[in-house]
Design an enzyme around this catalytic site. Structure first.
Site, mmCIF file in Angstrom:
data_model
loop_
_atom_site.group_PDB
_atom_site.id
_atom_site.type_symbol
_atom_site.label_atom_id
_atom_site.label_comp_id
_atom_site.label_asym_id
_atom_site.label_seq_id
_atom_site.Cartn_x
_atom_site.Cartn_y
_atom_site.Cartn_z
ATOM 1 N N THR A 268 24.471 116.059 -39.526
ATOM 2 C CA THR A 268 24.670 114.727 -40.094
ATOM 3 C C THR A 268 24.943 113.676 -39.021
ATOM 4 O OG1 THR A 268 27.056 115.076 -40.342
ATOM 5 C CG2 THR A 268 25.649 115.735 -42.189
ATOM 6 N N TYR B 290 24.077 112.970 -34.615
ATOM 7 C CA TYR B 290 22.949 112.555 -33.772
ATOM 8 C C TYR B 290 21.630 113.106 -34.327
ATOM 9 C CZ TYR B 290 20.830 111.190 -29.262
ATOM 10 O OH TYR B 290 20.067 110.602 -28.275
ATOM 11 N N ASP C 230 36.244 110.923 -36.324
ATOM 12 C CA ASP C 230 35.524 112.143 -35.963
ATOM 13 C C ASP C 230 35.536 112.387 -34.461
ATOM 14 O OD1 ASP C 230 34.959 112.767 -38.562
ATOM 15 O OD2 ASP C 230 32.920 111.989 -38.543
#
Length: 269
Positions: free
Chosen positions: A162, A164, A46
């Site tokens: 979804t 931090y 990611d």
């Protein structure tokens, strides 16, 4: 079709990127074009995809992204490192299919007379103070909502909810909602100081403005980007008119992603 490959320096990612590049060069309908791509393939995780998004920020409306993960399961990455040939076949048979997610517009004004900054985030932006307590006024659609005291604030997109945001107690929001979320980080709540103490979800017709007490120790993040050592006067957040597009070949449904990332195989326990 013009393809850009964006990878990290990890050995396994480099190997996959090389294999991908070789297959594309052998294709009669695909070509490598790092400057003006139609599809950007991120190879890594990611974090790599976030970097790819910001690298091609000026082409957001023109490109679609594809993520190959080469380590742990990535939230934005639909393809595994052993599916490169299958991905190339999908690219060769592409018909323009895509799915899109909301982005976060950020405008920053400074107290040192510098020009305002305009940024866009895929996941989130945070504002916090390096030393001591951050003090800030929070406005919703230009009306004062609260006087915040604490470690900081996290403002996220639905897909970024979804990341931090979740770790600081925020809610997970489906990207079908064009909403932004504000979550507090270690807010101070006692008889003297009081904040809402829970996540706040804002519709696309409204904005959030954070006016921190001016300090060179205030830090602003935009995904992986960092702004520091500038006296921040205000930060205004809103849903962007732009969106990020992913090529929908074997795109994983949002809630399936959530399940895969945080629950896994525990459903049958």
């Amino acid at each position: 079709m013009r393809i850009a490959i964006y990878g990290n320096d990890n050995k396994s990612s480099s190997k996959v990127a090389t294999e991908l590049s070789e297959l594309i060069n052998k294709s009669e309908v695909l070509q490598i074009d790092e400057l003006n791509p139609e599809v950007v393939i991120s190879v890594g995780g990611d974090g790599t995809l976030l970097s790819a998004f910001h690298h091609y920020d000026d082409l957001t409306e023109k490109v679609r992204f594809v993520g190959i993960h080469t380590g742990h399961l990535g939230f934005y990455t639909d393809w595994r490192d052993n599916e490169v040939e299958k991905l190339v076949e999908s690219l060769e048979n592409d018909n323009g299919q895509s799915v899109s997610y909301p982005l976060l517009d950020i405008q920053v004004e400074y107290s040192d007379q510098g020009l305002p900054d305009k940024m866009v985030a895929l996941n989130e932006s945070t504002v916090k103070k390096l030393f001591g307590t951050m003090v800030a006024k929070v406005y919703i659609k230009d009306r004062l909502f609260e006087n915040f005291r604490g470690d900081g604030l996290c403002i996220s997109t639905p897909t970024g909810s979804t990341a931090y945001n979740k770790s600081v107690g925020g809610a997970i929001i489906s990207p079908k909602f064009n909403a932004i979320q504000v979550a507090e980080m270690a807010s101070i709540n006692n008889r003297v100081f009081r904040t809402i103490g829970s996540p706040v979800i804002i519709p696309p017709t409204e904005t959030i403005t954070v006016v921190p007490k001016v300090s060179l120790h205030n830090v602003l993040t935009c995904d992986q980007l960092l702004v520091m050592d500038r006296p921040i006067k205000s930060i205004t957040y809103g849903i962007s008119q732009r969106r990020i597009y992913f090529a929908k070949y074997q795109h994983t449904h949002f809630w399936e992603r959530v399940n895969n990332s945080f629950i896994g195989d525990n459903l049958n326990d």
